[in-house]
Design a protein around this motif. Structure first.
Motif, PDB file in Angstrom:
ATOM      1  N   LEU A  16       7.368 -28.039  18.391  1.00 43.13           N
ATOM      2  CA  LEU A  16       7.428 -27.923  19.843  1.00 43.13           C
ATOM      3  C   LEU A  16       6.812 -29.140  20.510  1.00 43.13           C
ATOM      4  O   LEU A  16       7.352 -29.667  21.496  1.00 43.13           O
ATOM      5  CB  LEU A  16       6.721 -26.645  20.298  1.00 43.13           C
ATOM      6  CG  LEU A  16       6.573 -26.450  21.806  1.00 43.13           C
ATOM      7  CD1 LEU A  16       7.927 -26.477  22.501  1.00 43.13           C
ATOM      8  CD2 LEU A  16       5.834 -25.147  22.102  1.00 43.13           C
ATOM      9  N   THR A  17       5.687 -29.621  19.992  1.00 44.62           N
ATOM     10  CA  THR A  17       5.058 -30.822  20.551  1.00 44.62           C
ATOM     11  C   THR A  17       5.992 -32.012  20.459  1.00 44.62           C
ATOM     12  O   THR A  17       6.126 -32.792  21.421  1.00 44.62           O
ATOM     13  CB  THR A  17       3.743 -31.125  19.817  1.00 44.62           C
ATOM     14  OG1 THR A  17       2.819 -30.062  20.059  1.00 44.62           O
ATOM     15  CG2 THR A  17       3.130 -32.441  20.296  1.00 44.62           C
ATOM     16  N   PRO A  41       1.812 -22.931  12.717  1.00 44.54           N
ATOM     17  CA  PRO A  41       1.621 -24.379  12.840  1.00 44.54           C
ATOM     18  C   PRO A  41       2.909 -25.188  12.842  1.00 44.54           C
ATOM     19  O   PRO A  41       3.017 -26.189  13.578  1.00 44.54           O
ATOM     20  CB  PRO A  41       0.759 -24.712  11.604  1.00 44.54           C
ATOM     21  CG  PRO A  41       0.007 -23.459  11.317  1.00 44.54           C
ATOM     22  CD  PRO A  41       0.947 -22.343  11.654  1.00 44.54           C
ATOM     23  N   GLY A  69       2.453 -18.555  17.028  1.00 38.89           N
ATOM     24  CA  GLY A  69       1.517 -19.654  16.880  1.00 38.89           C
ATOM     25  C   GLY A  69       1.572 -20.361  15.546  1.00 38.89           C
ATOM     26  O   GLY A  69       0.660 -21.130  15.227  1.00 38.89           O
ATOM     27  N   ALA A  80       7.490 -19.588  21.718  1.00 43.25           N
ATOM     28  CA  ALA A  80       6.553 -20.481  21.051  1.00 43.25           C
ATOM     29  C   ALA A  80       5.368 -20.819  21.943  1.00 43.25           C
ATOM     30  O   ALA A  80       4.315 -21.201  21.440  1.00 43.25           O
ATOM     31  CB  ALA A  80       7.267 -21.761  20.621  1.00 43.25           C
ATOM     32  N   ALA A  81       5.525 -20.704  23.270  1.00 43.55           N
ATOM     33  CA  ALA A  81       4.422 -21.037  24.173  1.00 43.55           C
ATOM     34  C   ALA A  81       4.687 -20.442  25.553  1.00 43.55           C
ATOM     35  O   ALA A  81       5.838 -20.292  25.974  1.00 43.55           O
ATOM     36  CB  ALA A  81       4.256 -22.555  24.285  1.00 43.55           C
ATOM     37  N   GLN A 141       4.452 -24.868  16.342  1.00 45.25           N
ATOM     38  CA  GLN A 141       3.704 -25.610  17.345  1.00 45.25           C
ATOM     39  C   GLN A 141       3.871 -27.120  17.174  1.00 45.25           C
ATOM     40  O   GLN A 141       3.988 -27.863  18.159  1.00 45.25           O
ATOM     41  CB  GLN A 141       2.228 -25.215  17.284  1.00 45.25           C
ATOM     42  CG  GLN A 141       1.958 -23.760  17.649  1.00 45.25           C
ATOM     43  CD  GLN A 141       2.486 -23.414  19.034  1.00 45.25           C
ATOM     44  OE1 GLN A 141       2.269 -24.146  20.000  1.00 45.25           O
ATOM     45  NE2 GLN A 141       3.196 -22.294  19.132  1.00 45.25           N
ATOM     46  N   HIS A 142       3.901 -27.590  15.943  1.00 43.28           N
ATOM     47  CA  HIS A 142       4.097 -29.018  15.676  1.00 43.28           C
ATOM     48  C   HIS A 142       5.464 -29.479  16.181  1.00 43.28           C
ATOM     49  O   HIS A 142       5.579 -30.506  16.875  1.00 43.28           O
ATOM     50  CB  HIS A 142       3.979 -29.271  14.175  1.00 43.28           C
ATOM     51  CG  HIS A 142       4.275 -30.680  13.768  1.00 43.28           C
ATOM     52  ND1 HIS A 142       3.370 -31.708  13.886  1.00 43.28           N
ATOM     53  CD2 HIS A 142       5.405 -31.229  13.246  1.00 43.28           C
ATOM     54  CE1 HIS A 142       3.912 -32.837  13.463  1.00 43.28           C
ATOM     55  NE2 HIS A 142       5.150 -32.573  13.056  1.00 43.28           N
TER      56      HIS A 142
END
Length: 214
Positions: free
Chosen positions: A21-22, A15, A13, A187-188, A18-19
Motif C-alpha cells: 500500500l505504501t 505487513p 494490518g 487495508a487502511a 501495508q508495504h
C-alpha cells in the motif's frame, strides 16, 4: 473517530499489505507497477475476506491412505468489481478462487454532485445462493458502494462483503447508515475527504493510475 464503533470494518494490518500500500501511495509509481501491486493486494485481501468460509469434510484417497479432509462447503463465491478500478482486484482473487462467478457493476461518480451513476449491471442469476464479494479500491463518499449494494440486493443478493484498499471515515459512516449488514475489509482508514471527494492522504484516482488515463 472510532471506526469500529460505527461500522463492522476489518483493517488488514498484514505487513505485506501495508508495504505494498505504501508503494502504491507514492506519486511516482508507474502504471505497470501500480496495476501489479493492486493485483497482489487483491489476492492478499481475498485471504482475509474469505477467512471464515464454512468447510465440510469429504472422503479422499491420498497416495498413502484414505482419509477425511476439509473443502469449502456450498456454492462458490461471486466476485463483483465496481468498474473501472475494481477490476484491478479481480485477477488476484480469481487466482485463489478460479471457480468463482463474476458480476460486473458499471458506475461513475458525477463530478458535480458526487452521486453514483449506473451505466452497466450484469450479474449471475443465483446471487441469493452465493456470498458476493463486492470490490472497489476506494471507499470515499460511500455513494458508489451503496449504489452497488442496492443493485445487488435488488437482484437477490443476501450476503455481501465489501473489499477496498482505502476507506474514508465519511464513506464508512455512509455505508453504515444505508447498509449496516455489509461488513467491510480495507487495508487502511485514512484521515478524511477533501472538497473534491478524494481521500486524504489517499493515493489519487485509482482508476486513472491503474490505466494511465491521467
Amino acid at each position: 473517530m472510532d471506526v469500529s464503533a460505527t461500522v463492522q470494518v476489518h483493517v488488514v494490518g498484514h505487513p505485506l499489505v501495508q508495504h505494498k500500500l505504501t508503494l502504491m501511495r507514492e506519486a511516482g509509481q508507474s502504471t505497470k507497477s501500480f496495476r501489479q501491486l493492486l493485483n497482489e493486494i487483491g489476492m492478499l485481501l481475498c485471504y482475509e475476506v474469505t477467512r471464515d468460509l464454512p468447510l465440510q469434510m469429504i472422503d479422499i484417497e491420498t497416495p498413502v491412505a484414505r482419509t477425511q479432509s476439509p473443502v469449502i462447503a456450498g456454492k462458490k463465491l461471486i466476485f463483483a468489481p465496481i468498474l473501472r478500478a475494481g477490476a484491478g482486484f479481480l485477477d488476484g482473487m480469481l487466482d485463489l478462487v478460479p471457480s468463482a462467478r463474476v458480476a460486473h457493476i458499471g458506475l461513475y461518480r458525477d463530478p458535480e454532485t458526487l452521486a453514483a451513476v449506473e451505466y452497466y449491471f450484469k450479474t449471475p442469476q443465483d446471487l441469493a445462493e452465493r456470498l458476493v464479494i463486492l470490490m472497489d479500491p476506494m471507499l470515499a463518499t460511500g455513494n458508489s458502494a451503496n449504489a452497488a449494494i442496492k443493485g445487488l440486493k435488488k437482484r437477490g443478493a443476501k450476503e455481501i462483503r465489501f473489499v477496498c484498499l482505502l476507506a474514508a471515515p465519511e464513506g464508512l459512516a455512509n455505508v453504515r447508515h444505508e447498509n449496516p449488514d455489509v461488513a467491510i475489509w480495507t487495508a487502511a482508514v485514512d484521515e478524511r475527504l477533501n472538497e473534491h471527494g478524494y481521500i486524504v492522504p489517499g493515493l489519487g484516482d485509482a482508476g486513472d493510475r491503474m490505466f494511465g488515463t491521467k
